[in-house]
Design a protein around this motif. Structure first.
Motif, PDB file in Angstrom:
ATOM      1  N   ARG A  23     -10.425 -30.635 -13.540  1.00 29.97           N
ATOM      2  CA  ARG A  23      -8.908 -29.987 -13.570  1.00 29.97           C
ATOM      3  C   ARG A  23      -8.299 -29.704 -14.743  1.00 29.97           C
ATOM      4  NH1 ARG A  23      -7.641 -33.216 -10.060  1.00 29.97           N
ATOM      5  NH2 ARG A  23      -7.305 -35.014 -11.378  1.00 29.97           N
ATOM      6  N   HIS A  24      -8.633 -30.479 -15.964  1.00 29.62           N
ATOM      7  CA  HIS A  24      -7.948 -30.397 -17.164  1.00 29.62           C
ATOM      8  C   HIS A  24      -8.804 -29.016 -17.661  1.00 29.62           C
ATOM      9  CE1 HIS A  24      -7.891 -30.537 -21.591  1.00 29.62           C
ATOM     10  NE2 HIS A  24      -6.662 -31.137 -21.411  1.00 29.62           N
ATOM     11  N   ALA A  25      -9.946 -28.872 -17.802  1.00 23.41           N
ATOM     12  CA  ALA A  25     -10.733 -27.634 -18.151  1.00 23.41           C
ATOM     13  C   ALA A  25     -10.278 -26.280 -17.403  1.00 23.41           C
ATOM     14  CB  ALA A  25     -12.388 -27.728 -17.946  1.00 23.41           C
ATOM     15  N   ALA A  26     -10.062 -26.370 -16.137  1.00 16.89           N
ATOM     16  CA  ALA A  26      -9.510 -25.286 -15.285  1.00 16.89           C
ATOM     17  C   ALA A  26      -7.899 -24.990 -15.940  1.00 16.89           C
ATOM     18  CB  ALA A  26      -9.604 -25.736 -13.874  1.00 16.89           C
TER      19      ALA A  26
ATOM     20  N   GLU B  36     -12.854 -39.647 -12.721  1.00 13.89           N
ATOM     21  CA  GLU B  36     -12.857 -39.094 -14.093  1.00 13.89           C
ATOM     22  C   GLU B  36     -13.442 -37.527 -14.356  1.00 13.89           C
ATOM     23  OE1 GLU B  36     -11.950 -38.374 -17.989  1.00 13.89           O
ATOM     24  OE2 GLU B  36     -11.155 -40.167 -16.540  1.00 13.89           O
ATOM     25  N   TYR B  37     -14.595 -37.480 -13.685  1.00 14.27           N
ATOM     26  CA  TYR B  37     -14.962 -36.226 -13.751  1.00 14.27           C
ATOM     27  C   TYR B  37     -14.203 -35.229 -13.084  1.00 14.27           C
ATOM     28  CZ  TYR B  37     -18.794 -32.699 -12.819  1.00 14.27           C
ATOM     29  OH  TYR B  37     -19.405 -31.582 -12.971  1.00 14.27           O
ATOM     30  N   ALA B  38     -13.633 -35.384 -11.839  1.00 13.36           N
ATOM     31  CA  ALA B  38     -12.698 -34.465 -11.328  1.00 13.36           C
ATOM     32  C   ALA B  38     -11.565 -34.365 -12.235  1.00 13.36           C
ATOM     33  CB  ALA B  38     -12.088 -35.193  -9.991  1.00 13.36           C
ATOM     34  N   ARG B  39     -11.017 -35.525 -12.982  1.00 13.88           N
ATOM     35  CA  ARG B  39      -9.849 -35.088 -13.969  1.00 13.88           C
ATOM     36  C   ARG B  39     -10.309 -34.193 -14.993  1.00 13.88           C
ATOM     37  NH1 ARG B  39      -8.227 -40.398 -12.824  1.00 13.88           N
ATOM     38  NH2 ARG B  39      -9.970 -41.358 -14.030  1.00 13.88           N
TER      39      ARG B  39
END
Length: 86
Positions: free
Chosen positions: A77-80, A71-74
């Protein structure tokens, strides 16, 4: 132990430049290079070896505030993907 070596001028120059980049005197830089050479022999050969190495270096569970890594990786990725470009 003290060892004297005659280095080719090109090698001495290259090592001096590398030492300067990491702000070390040339003898200390050479000593550091020689001390890490053994670690190249012990490179992980499998995924399990790699995980064991990461555990020994304290990298696994080094961020206890992250409960769900996927979830943290998602979120990252979303923020980027949605950051504002200037």
């Amino acid at each position: 132990m003290t060892i004297s070596l005659e280095l080719p001028q090109e090698l001495e120059q290259a090592l001096s430049e590398e030492a300067g980049k990491v702000s070390l005197p040339l003898p200390e830089y050479i000593l550091q290079l020689l001390s890490v050479r053994k670690s190249f022999e012990d490179l992980p050969r499998s995924g399990a070896d790699l995980v064991s190495y990461w555990q020994s270096e304290g990298l696994i569970n080094s961020r206890p505030e992250i409960k769900d890594s996927q979830e943290y990786a998602r979120q990252i990725r979303h923020a980027a993907e949605h950051r504002q470009h200037l």
